[in-house]
Design an enzyme around this catalytic site. Structure first.
Site, mmCIF file in Angstrom:
data_model
loop_
_atom_site.group_PDB
_atom_site.id
_atom_site.type_symbol
_atom_site.label_atom_id
_atom_site.label_comp_id
_atom_site.label_asym_id
_atom_site.label_seq_id
_atom_site.Cartn_x
_atom_site.Cartn_y
_atom_site.Cartn_z
ATOM 1 N N GLY A 117 0.786 -1.208 -0.012
ATOM 2 C CA GLY A 117 0.173 -0.113 0.074
ATOM 3 C C GLY A 117 0.860 1.335 -0.066
ATOM 4 C CB SER A 118 -0.193 4.662 0.129
ATOM 5 O OG SER A 118 0.302 6.048 0.370
#
Lengths: 400, 130
Positions: free
Chosen positions: B57-58
């Site tokens: 994820g980010s």
């Protein structure tokens, strides 16, 4: 006491070699800010196989928009900026934030968003960062001599720096770029070294517009992990080059392109079929309620061109044009903004299509843009429909 | 095998066979995973040695790690199989020791075991007690 029969003994080591000075900083001898910054550099270096740190001359930071970093990011920056010695040691510039303070009251953002965003701005300014709020630092600041090591976190800017400006940078994270700003050092990992592309993308599209270059960048960015060669481009104007950098930065980890055929590399064609497939992935609407130009933000030449294209015409839909404050001020003096504003477009500084909360999915169903990077974020983060049109088509269809 | 963030810690292993998306699924205050399908759903991380393959994820998820540390809800150490920039920089921000280990060691370490991580010098060790 541990039961010896169950002990799992693991020996681990560090690969980043530090100088004595750097080791002292990591050990906390020069205060908490330096200790944290070196901890980030070492962690990043270990994760990216860097054997040492190198001095850098310029850091460009992402992690500015409250919409992306949220409360945790705002709190971290606020805490950090209050600590002793929290000052950047090299020239440090800043990515866009969420809005343009001059016009934010025209939008329904809410006081909490505005005050948190202002707190983030204040934290960076307190640390000595230049509040440029721009994703095109390469167009608004002087470029250092070729071969200079920098630390750019904005992906289109990192690609532009490596490919067009002769600088060297990794696609830094917000954190490694901040740590580089605070220390003047950066991990010596892959993109800082000599890097030969192992893939050549052959551009086969005739008479490409800037959107074709954006889709080419997007395609090439997926085809290669770190650097890519692109053949079949005789010349490329600024708008197309920025579009290519933006598309490439959005697609993956690739941080550099070079023009021409890389000897011995794998060849991949970018023809109508490949372009259609990128278009189909990102284009989700037939038309838009709003037009946005910029991502990357527009530079002076693009604003001048636009003012000429709009002569005697007016937009039939709302249009937002994203442009760095430094460029808008210059363009205003030169008279380039007059025609654009008369045509009904709004020029916004300090923010950009990507991730600005000014584009409210509650009110906007779809956005028309010529930006592949913008289209990607509008679709995946903002959550609106995307109608991709080249600038010439936007002028043709949406002005009269 | 690598030391990503140095330090010493002792705790109980909280093991996940699945990667963790800090930005998308971890509560910034309680440190609990909100994703019902995740093996760590609602399990407290505080005081644990968090063992998981890697983060996904980010990269903004690094701030989540800093946030749960600020709220006393963070693990005392993390052990992964693979480096990713989100967890690496998150642990660096929050000053949480982080090391990487091989597949074999990962297999042998079990949820609930007591573990001592010493990643203070260039060399580091993990001692596990069942």
């Amino acid at each position: 006491m541990y039961d010896r029969t169950n002990i799992i003994f693991v020996t681990v080591r560090r690969i980043v070699e530090l100088t004595r000075e750097e080791e002292s900083a990591l050990g906390g001898e020069y205060g908490e800010v330096q200790e944290t910054a070196y901890r980030i550099l070492v962690a990043t270096g270990e994760a990216t196989d860097a054997e040492r740190l190198v001095p850098i001359r310029w850091a460009h930071l992402s992690g500015v928009n409250y919409n992306t970093i949220g409360d945790a990011g705002e709190a971290f920056l606020s805490d950090l900026s209050k600590k002793d010695g929290a000052r950047v040691r090299v020239k440090t510039t800043l990515n866009p934030m969420g809005f343009d303070a001059d016009s934010v009251s025209d939008y329904d953002l809410g006081d909490d968003f505005v005050s948190k965003q202002m707190s983030i701005r204040d934290s960076y300014e307190k640390m000595g960062v230049i509040p440029s709020f721009s994703c095109i630092p390469y167009e608004i600041f002087d470029i250092p001599e070729s071969g200079t090591q920098v630390a750019f976190a904005e992906s289109n800017a990192a690609i532009h720096a490596n490919s067009v400006d002769g600088l060297r940078t990794n696609k830094e994270s917000a954190f490694s770029a901040l740590a580089s700003a605070l220390t003047g050092k950066s991990p010596y990992s892959a993109m800082r070294k000599d890097n030969t592309p192992d893939v050549t993308v052959r551009m086969m599209i005739d008479d490409p517009d800037e959107m074709a270059y954006g889709m080419l960048g997007f395609f090439a960015g997926r085809a290669a992990d770190s650097s890519v060669a692109i053949s079949g481009i005789p010349n490329m104007d600024t708008r197309s080059c920025k579009s290519l950098c933006g598309g490439m930065g959005t697609a993956g980890t690739c941080a550099k392109f070079e023009l021409g055929d890389a000897p011995g590399s794998e060849k991949v064609d970018f023809d109508k079929r490949e372009m259609q497939s990128v278009h189909d992935e990102l284009n989700t609407a037939e038309g838009g309620d709003l037009i946005t130009l910029g991502s990357p933000q527009l530079g002076l030449g693009e604003i001048r061109d636009l003012s000429m294209m709009l002569k005697g015409r007016s937009f039939v839909k709302d249009c937002m044009i994203f442009c760095p404050r430094a460029v808008v001020e210059q363009a205003r003096r030169l008279g380039h903004t007059r025609e654009i504003e008369r045509a009904g477009a709004k020029i916004l500084s300090d923010c950009c299509t990507c991730l600005t909360p000014l584009i409210d999915p509650g009110r906007i169903d779809a956005v028309t843009t010529n930006s592949i990077k913008g289209g990607y974020y509008l679709k995946n983060s903002t959550g609106v429909g995307v109608n991709l049109r080249p600038l010439s088509g936007i002028i043709e269809d949406y002005t009269k | 095998m690598r030391v990503i963030v140095k330090g010493r810690a002792q705790g109980t292993i909280l093991k996940s066979e699945e990667p963790i998306n800090f930005l998308g699924t971890v509560d910034k205050i309680t440190g609990r995973v909100r994703d019902r399908a995740h093996p760590l759903y609602q399990k407290p991380m505080a005081g644990s040695v968090l063992l998981f393959p890697y983060g996904i994820g980010s990269s903004v998820g690094a701030y989540t790690i800093y946030s749960i540390q600020s709220h006393g809800a963070a693990p005392v150490a993390m052990i992964c199989k693979r480096a990713d920039l989100t967890v690496a920089t998150g642990c660096a921000l929050a000053n949480i020791p982080l090391i990487l280990i091989g597949d074999d060691e990962f297999e042998r370490m079990r949820d609930g075991q007591r573990v001592a991580v010493d990643a203070e010098s260039g060399q580091a060790s993990v001692n596990v007690q069942s």
